[in-house]
Design a protein around this motif. Structure first.
Motif, PDB file in Angstrom:
ATOM      1  N   ALA A   5       0.839  -1.199   0.000  1.00 12.83           N
ATOM      2  CA  ALA A   5       0.000   0.000   0.000  1.00 12.83           C
ATOM      3  C   ALA A   5       0.871   1.245   0.000  1.00 12.83           C
ATOM      4  O   ALA A   5       1.504   1.563   1.016  1.00 12.83           O
ATOM      5  CB  ALA A   5      -0.929  -0.013   1.212  1.00 12.83           C
ATOM      6  N   GLU A   6       0.896   1.959  -1.142  1.00 13.89           N
ATOM      7  CA  GLU A   6       1.668   3.183  -1.245  1.00 13.89           C
ATOM      8  C   GLU A   6       0.855   4.375  -0.757  1.00 13.89           C
ATOM      9  O   GLU A   6      -0.375   4.386  -0.849  1.00 13.89           O
ATOM     10  CB  GLU A   6       2.091   3.457  -2.694  1.00 13.89           C
ATOM     11  CG  GLU A   6       2.919   2.373  -3.347  1.00 13.89           C
ATOM     12  CD  GLU A   6       2.079   1.448  -4.203  1.00 13.89           C
ATOM     13  OE1 GLU A   6       2.621   0.900  -5.189  1.00 13.89           O
ATOM     14  OE2 GLU A   6       0.878   1.287  -3.901  1.00 13.89           O
ATOM     15  N   SER A   7       1.570   5.365  -0.269  1.00 16.86           N
ATOM     16  CA  SER A   7       0.952   6.623   0.141  1.00 16.86           C
ATOM     17  C   SER A   7       2.016   7.713   0.091  1.00 16.86           C
ATOM     18  O   SER A   7       3.215   7.425  -0.044  1.00 16.86           O
ATOM     19  CB  SER A   7       0.368   6.513   1.555  1.00 16.86           C
ATOM     20  OG  SER A   7       1.385   6.220   2.493  1.00 16.86           O
ATOM     21  N   GLY A   8       1.556   8.950   0.206  1.00 11.62           N
ATOM     22  CA  GLY A   8       2.490  10.073   0.287  1.00 11.62           C
ATOM     23  C   GLY A   8       2.616  10.902  -0.969  1.00 11.62           C
ATOM     24  O   GLY A   8       3.326  11.916  -0.981  1.00 11.62           O
ATOM     25  N   LEU A  20       7.483   9.090  -0.094  1.00 14.93           N
ATOM     26  CA  LEU A  20       6.506   8.041  -0.363  1.00 14.93           C
ATOM     27  C   LEU A  20       6.719   6.892   0.613  1.00 14.93           C
ATOM     28  O   LEU A  20       7.850   6.586   0.986  1.00 14.93           O
ATOM     29  CB  LEU A  20       6.642   7.526  -1.787  1.00 14.93           C
ATOM     30  CG  LEU A  20       6.585   8.566  -2.906  1.00 14.93           C
ATOM     31  CD1 LEU A  20       6.640   7.864  -4.265  1.00 14.93           C
ATOM     32  CD2 LEU A  20       5.357   9.439  -2.794  1.00 14.93           C
ATOM     33  N   SER A  21       5.617   6.274   1.001  1.00 12.40           N
ATOM     34  CA  SER A  21       5.671   5.113   1.887  1.00 12.40           C
ATOM     35  C   SER A  21       5.033   3.914   1.210  1.00 12.40           C
ATOM     36  O   SER A  21       4.066   4.073   0.459  1.00 12.40           O
ATOM     37  CB  SER A  21       4.937   5.400   3.203  1.00 12.40           C
ATOM     38  OG  SER A  21       5.506   6.486   3.888  1.00 12.40           O
ATOM     39  N   CYS A  22       5.561   2.750   1.500  1.00 18.25           N
ATOM     40  CA  CYS A  22       4.996   1.494   0.999  1.00 18.25           C
ATOM     41  C   CYS A  22       4.867   0.553   2.192  1.00 18.25           C
ATOM     42  O   CYS A  22       5.859  -0.026   2.655  1.00 18.25           O
ATOM     43  CB  CYS A  22       5.884   0.886  -0.071  1.00 18.25           C
ATOM     44  SG  CYS A  22       5.385  -0.771  -0.587  1.00 18.25           S
ATOM     45  N   THR A 110       0.833   5.556  -6.250  1.00 22.08           N
ATOM     46  CA  THR A 110       0.513   6.871  -5.695  1.00 22.08           C
ATOM     47  C   THR A 110       1.023   7.923  -6.678  1.00 22.08           C
ATOM     48  O   THR A 110       2.135   7.822  -7.189  1.00 22.08           O
ATOM     49  CB  THR A 110       1.137   7.050  -4.288  1.00 22.08           C
ATOM     50  OG1 THR A 110       0.710   8.292  -3.734  1.00 22.08           O
ATOM     51  CG2 THR A 110       2.663   7.013  -4.321  1.00 22.08           C
TER      52      THR A 110
END
Length: 116
Positions: A5-8, A20-22, A110
């Motif tokens: 799940a990517e975010s940022g 970015l975070s995974c 993302t």
């Protein structure tokens, strides 16, 4: 079940920064090589950065070397991509990737947009 799940992602001005975070589940990031890819509209998906499982050696695309840094937090089972000095050509969908249990796994991506 493996899940990434990517975010940022977001909109940032040229010269700005994003991280970015995974977040990974179903496997352990510390014992697997992890990678970030990106795909811009009309272009092929390309490898941006990777971090090895043993020794945590890193590898970067020439276009981002010196500006991006990949890292991982084993306690959080999460991989990061620190992006500095962003350029409009960095605009793309960014994906987290792992090959584990003899299969390829991708996150949903993302979006990063670099524009003034």
């Amino acid at each position: 079940q493996v899940h990434l799940a990517e975010s940022g992602g977001g909109l940032v001005q040229p010269g700005g920064s994003l991280t970015l975070s995974c977040a990974a589940s179903g496997f352990t990031v510390s014992i697997n090589s992890m990678s970030w890819y990106r795909q811009a509209p009309g272009k092929e998906r390309e490898l941006v950065a990777s971090i090895s499982s043993i020794g945590s050696s890193t590898n970067y695309a020439a276009s981002v070397k010196g500006r991006f840094a990949i890292s991982r937090d084993n306690a959080k089972n999460t991989v990061y991509l620190q992006m500095n000095s962003l350029k409009p050509e960095d605009t793309a969908m960014y994906y987290c990737y792992v090959f584990v249990y003899y299969r390829n796994y991708w996150g949903q991506g993302t979006q990063v947009t670099v524009s003034s």
